[in-house]
Scaffold this active site. Structure first.
Site, mmCIF file in Angstrom:
data_model
loop_
_atom_site.group_PDB
_atom_site.id
_atom_site.type_symbol
_atom_site.label_atom_id
_atom_site.label_comp_id
_atom_site.label_asym_id
_atom_site.label_seq_id
_atom_site.Cartn_x
_atom_site.Cartn_y
_atom_site.Cartn_z
ATOM 1 N N GLY A 128 21.273 8.443 16.775
ATOM 2 C CA GLY A 128 22.120 8.209 15.602
ATOM 3 C C GLY A 128 21.502 8.783 14.345
ATOM 4 O O GLY A 128 20.903 9.869 14.393
ATOM 5 N N THR A 130 0.824 -1.216 0.000
ATOM 6 C CA THR A 130 0.000 0.000 0.000
ATOM 7 C C THR A 130 0.861 1.270 0.000
ATOM 8 O O THR A 130 0.368 2.353 0.295
ATOM 9 C CB THR A 130 -0.943 0.010 1.235
ATOM 10 O OG1 THR A 130 -0.148 -0.190 2.414
ATOM 11 C CG2 THR A 130 -1.992 -1.066 1.145
ATOM 12 N N GLU A 144 -0.374 -6.068 11.186
ATOM 13 C CA GLU A 144 0.866 -6.785 11.541
ATOM 14 C C GLU A 144 1.785 -5.841 12.313
ATOM 15 O O GLU A 144 1.787 -4.638 12.079
ATOM 16 C CB GLU A 144 1.547 -7.342 10.287
ATOM 17 C CG GLU A 144 1.700 -6.369 9.126
ATOM 18 C CD GLU A 144 2.892 -5.470 9.238
ATOM 19 O OE1 GLU A 144 3.818 -5.809 9.987
ATOM 20 O OE2 GLU A 144 2.909 -4.420 8.563
ATOM 21 N N LYS A 154 -2.139 0.105 15.383
ATOM 22 C CA LYS A 154 -0.904 -0.080 14.603
ATOM 23 C C LYS A 154 -0.198 1.273 14.411
ATOM 24 O O LYS A 154 1.008 1.406 14.632
ATOM 25 C CB LYS A 154 -1.278 -0.708 13.254
ATOM 26 C CG LYS A 154 -0.316 -0.484 12.133
ATOM 27 C CD LYS A 154 0.533 -1.662 11.872
ATOM 28 C CE LYS A 154 1.609 -1.315 10.865
ATOM 29 N NZ LYS A 154 2.428 -2.385 10.472
ATOM 30 N N THR A 210 -1.535 -2.572 5.640
ATOM 31 C CA THR A 210 -1.738 -1.320 6.382
ATOM 32 C C THR A 210 -2.391 -0.300 5.452
ATOM 33 O O THR A 210 -1.912 -0.068 4.340
ATOM 34 C CB THR A 210 -0.385 -0.778 6.878
ATOM 35 O OG1 THR A 210 0.256 -1.811 7.632
ATOM 36 C CG2 THR A 210 -0.548 0.456 7.754
ATOM 37 N N GLY A 244 14.636 4.368 9.459
ATOM 38 C CA GLY A 244 14.314 4.173 8.043
ATOM 39 C C GLY A 244 13.361 3.002 7.934
ATOM 40 O O GLY A 244 12.715 2.634 8.905
ATOM 41 N N CYS A 268 8.034 1.181 7.214
ATOM 42 C CA CYS A 268 6.879 1.483 8.072
ATOM 43 C C CYS A 268 6.987 2.822 8.804
ATOM 44 O O CYS A 268 6.149 3.700 8.628
ATOM 45 C CB CYS A 268 6.726 0.368 9.103
ATOM 46 S SG CYS A 268 5.220 -0.555 8.898
ATOM 47 N N ARG A 294 8.584 -6.952 12.780
ATOM 48 C CA ARG A 294 9.866 -6.272 12.583
ATOM 49 C C ARG A 294 10.693 -7.075 11.596
ATOM 50 O O ARG A 294 10.852 -8.293 11.775
ATOM 51 C CB ARG A 294 10.630 -6.210 13.904
ATOM 52 C CG ARG A 294 10.100 -5.181 14.849
ATOM 53 C CD ARG A 294 10.575 -5.431 16.232
ATOM 54 N NE ARG A 294 9.924 -6.609 16.808
ATOM 55 C CZ ARG A 294 10.085 -7.017 18.068
ATOM 56 N NH1 ARG A 294 10.904 -6.380 18.857
ATOM 57 N NH2 ARG A 294 9.447 -8.075 18.531
HETATM 58 C C1 UDX Z 1 8.656 -1.433 12.289
HETATM 59 C C2 UDX Z 1 7.896 -1.755 13.570
HETATM 60 O O1 UDX Z 1 8.826 -1.986 14.630
HETATM 61 C C3 UDX Z 1 6.978 -2.953 13.363
HETATM 62 O O2 UDX Z 1 6.253 -3.221 14.532
HETATM 63 C C4 UDX Z 1 6.044 -2.620 12.199
HETATM 64 O O3 UDX Z 1 5.142 -3.667 11.960
HETATM 65 C C5 UDX Z 1 6.845 -2.310 10.951
HETATM 66 O O4 UDX Z 1 7.755 -1.238 11.228
HETATM 67 P P1 UDX Z 1 10.805 -2.371 11.040
HETATM 68 O O5 UDX Z 1 10.504 -1.414 9.943
HETATM 69 O O6 UDX Z 1 11.192 -3.765 10.686
HETATM 70 O O7 UDX Z 1 9.544 -2.511 12.031
HETATM 71 O O8 UDX Z 1 12.003 -1.739 11.879
HETATM 72 P P2 UDX Z 1 12.281 -1.335 13.393
HETATM 73 O O9 UDX Z 1 13.009 -2.411 14.065
HETATM 74 O O10 UDX Z 1 11.059 -0.808 14.044
HETATM 75 O O11 UDX Z 1 13.327 -0.143 13.159
HETATM 76 C C6 UDX Z 1 12.946 1.003 12.394
HETATM 77 C C7 UDX Z 1 14.084 1.945 12.227
HETATM 78 O O12 UDX Z 1 14.369 2.602 13.456
HETATM 79 C C8 UDX Z 1 15.407 1.304 11.779
HETATM 80 O O13 UDX Z 1 15.993 2.115 10.778
HETATM 81 C C9 UDX Z 1 16.258 1.323 13.034
HETATM 82 O O14 UDX Z 1 17.629 1.380 12.752
HETATM 83 C C10 UDX Z 1 15.768 2.605 13.687
HETATM 84 N N1 UDX Z 1 16.020 2.674 15.139
HETATM 85 C C11 UDX Z 1 15.505 1.709 15.959
HETATM 86 C C12 UDX Z 1 16.752 3.731 15.670
HETATM 87 O O15 UDX Z 1 17.203 4.619 14.939
HETATM 88 N N2 UDX Z 1 16.964 3.781 17.026
HETATM 89 C C13 UDX Z 1 16.468 2.833 17.873
HETATM 90 O O16 UDX Z 1 16.674 2.955 19.072
HETATM 91 C C14 UDX Z 1 15.727 1.764 17.320
#
Ligand code: UDX
Length: 473
Positions: free
Chosen positions: A257, A86, A152, A208, A120, A261, A264, A155
């Site tokens: 940091g 989506t 969903e 969500k 989503t 990215g 989601c 991660r």
């Molecule tokens: C996310 C959600 O966690 C998940 O529940 C949803 O369904 C989809 O989106 P995901 O995209 O796999 O999952 O990544 P996630 O682990 O959430 O990390 C997202 C971004 O945040 C990454 O780029 C990560 O490096 C960054 N991040 C995470 C930080 O910059 N600092 C942190 O402390 C944690």
């Protein structure tokens, strides 16, 4: 029970394999002939730990089959689960695929089946769903079917575990007057451990959205706090270690940091801020989360410039990590790509290494001027500075003394606060993180001086040769 899952991206494929693992008879439906060809042979077209093994085992056991779209794909299905994409690829929504999917699927569903939307979607679309389904069933001369959502919370990198051992399972009821749909979807998940919450479909959409917005807010909060820490010579990692012990706060997603990215978090933050403006619901907090996050990528390059004496032009910068986070080959909205673009625009010669060969290949095609290499040694060779963008575990094992020998200058910007500054300084590096005291030769003296009354400053962290940092106060 028999379940058809439409769309075999990250979400759909994990869902298909997970339901099959629980013993259901699953048909995964994929429109791309190349993807379908690979899947039928047990090859998963992206990197997700544990998924290929689960797909293969269930294919072999005959519980999982993959087919092209068409009425046969949902024949006899008790549940039809949609997991089509989506995103428009540009930070916005696209609902055309979902609409096409509904038109193709809904008229052919069994009268006793239920529709479960796992993709989503924007809340306003969710609110219109029951009407759309009713209209399609009526036009086909068939009775309507229950419509539910099942957001969903997967991660990437741990998607299999998130599906098999969920922290929560949410069912959103869009239309289910007899509760037959709720019973069917509950049965599909009856082997999952974890609390089940049944709520309205729009509540589920916000459950969500709220989760993702909160996670994004935590990260941007940590980044703002890191900037304050820097200004006062504090170390954000120490600060967060103390905050984390407060059970009301917790330590997760407070990693400062280059920011978040992926497919989601950035998408939901940007879309919420845009929708807020369009719908007249102010969302200043979410807009700030978005702005802070985008700034972090530029701030990474700014830091690199300071380390390199004011300009990156003509300097060779080695980036470690391209994917948006470790244990995935996903490059969607990856901070490394924006950073590589900014560095290139400012005249740097950018070389990058990532453990995922497929990510290296795609990144090189996506970013002008980006050269990718297949080993860390090649990345370090002749580099004027290193920038760590993704915290792949192999970067913790680097022999930094050897890297320093290969490089022109032993300089590093750690965009994830992942490395131990004392190890780096011991190897002769100047180290700069985010919200941490610089180590080695101070990159920016202003950052290590604390203003006191009368316009004077006192040093709060004095980097000395050999990399030891003396903290005052
Ligand atoms: C996310 C959600 O966690 C998940 O529940 C949803 O369904 C989809 O989106 P995901 O995209 O796999 O999952 O990544 P996630 O682990 O959430 O990390 C997202 C971004 O945040 C990454 O780029 C990560 O490096 C960054 N991040 C995470 C930080 O910059 N600092 C942190 O402390 C944690």
């Amino acid at each position: 029970m028999r379940i058809s899952v439409i769309g075999l991206g990250y979400v759909g494929l994990v869902t298909s394999a997970g339901f099959a693992e629980w013993g259901h008879d699953v048909v995964g439906v994929e429109a791309s002939p190349e993807k379908l060809h690979a899947l039928k042979r047990g090859r998963v077209p992206f990197h997700e730990p544990g998924l290929a093994e689960m797909v293969k085992a269930n294919l072999d056991a005959g519980r999982l089959t993959f087919v092209a779209p068409g009425p046969h794909a949902i024949h006899n299905a008790d549940l039809v689960v949609t997991a089509v994409g989506t995103h428009d690829g540009n930070g916005g929504w696209q609902t055309d695929t979902m609409l096409r999917c509904l038109r193709d699927v809904v008229p052919h569903m069994e009268d006793e089946a239920a529709l479960v939307v796992r993709s989503t979607l924007p809340p306003e679309f969710i609110n219109r769903l029951p009407r759309m389904v009713d209209d399609l069933r009526e036009a086909a001369g068939k009775p309507t079917v229950p419509v539910l959502t099942n957001p969903e919370f997967t991660r990437e990198g741990r998607a299999v575990r998130d599906f098999m051992e969920p922290e929560r399972i949410v069912f959103g009821v869009a239309s289910d007057p007899t509760r037959r749909g709720t019973a069917l979807v509950s049965h599909a998940y009856h082997l999952a451990q974890g609390p089940v919450l049944v709520m309205s479909a729009v509540d589920a959409a916000f459950a969500k959205l709220g989760s993702n917005l909160f996670l994004a807010t935590k990260i941007s909060f940590a980044n703002e706090l890191a900037a304050l820490c820097e200004a006062h010579g504090a170390d954000i990692t120490q600060v967060v270690a103390a905050m984390a012990l407060d059970s009301r706060i917790g330590g997760k997603f407070l990693g400062a940091g280059v920011g978040f990215g992926g497919s989601c978090l950035p998408h939901q933050v940007t879309m919420t801020a845009h929708a807020g403006i369009a719908e007249g619901v102010p969302t200043p907090l979410i807009s700030a989360v978005d702005a802070i996050n985008h700034d972090q990528r530029k701030r990474f390059v700014d830091r690199m410039e300071v380390l390199l004496g004011g300009s990156v032009a003509g300097r060779r910068v080695a980036l470690l990590g391209l994917t948006f986070k470790p244990d995935t080959d996903d490059l969607r909205d990856a901070p490394a790509l924006s950073i590589a673009r900014i560095l290139h625009e400012r005249g740097a010669d950018v070389v990058a290494y990532d453990p995922m060969a497929s990510a290296r290949l795609r990144a090189a095609a996506m970013v002008e001027g980006l050269q990718t290499v297949a080993s860390l040694e090649e990345a370090f060779e002749g580099a004027d500075a290193v920038g760590l963008v993704t915290e792949w575990s192999e970067f913790a094992e680097v022999d930094w003394a050897d890297a320093a020998v290969r490089m022109n200058n032993a300089l590093i910007v750690d965009g994830r606060n992942f490395l131990d500054p004392s190890v780096l300084s011991g190897a002769g590096f100047q180290y700069v993180g985010f919200g941490r005291r610089p180590v080695g030769e101070a990159a920016d003296p202003a950052r290590v001086s604390l203003p006191i009354g009368g316009g004077e400053t006192i040093p709060v962290a004095i980097p000395v040769s050999g990399g030891t940092t003396i903290s005052v106060g």
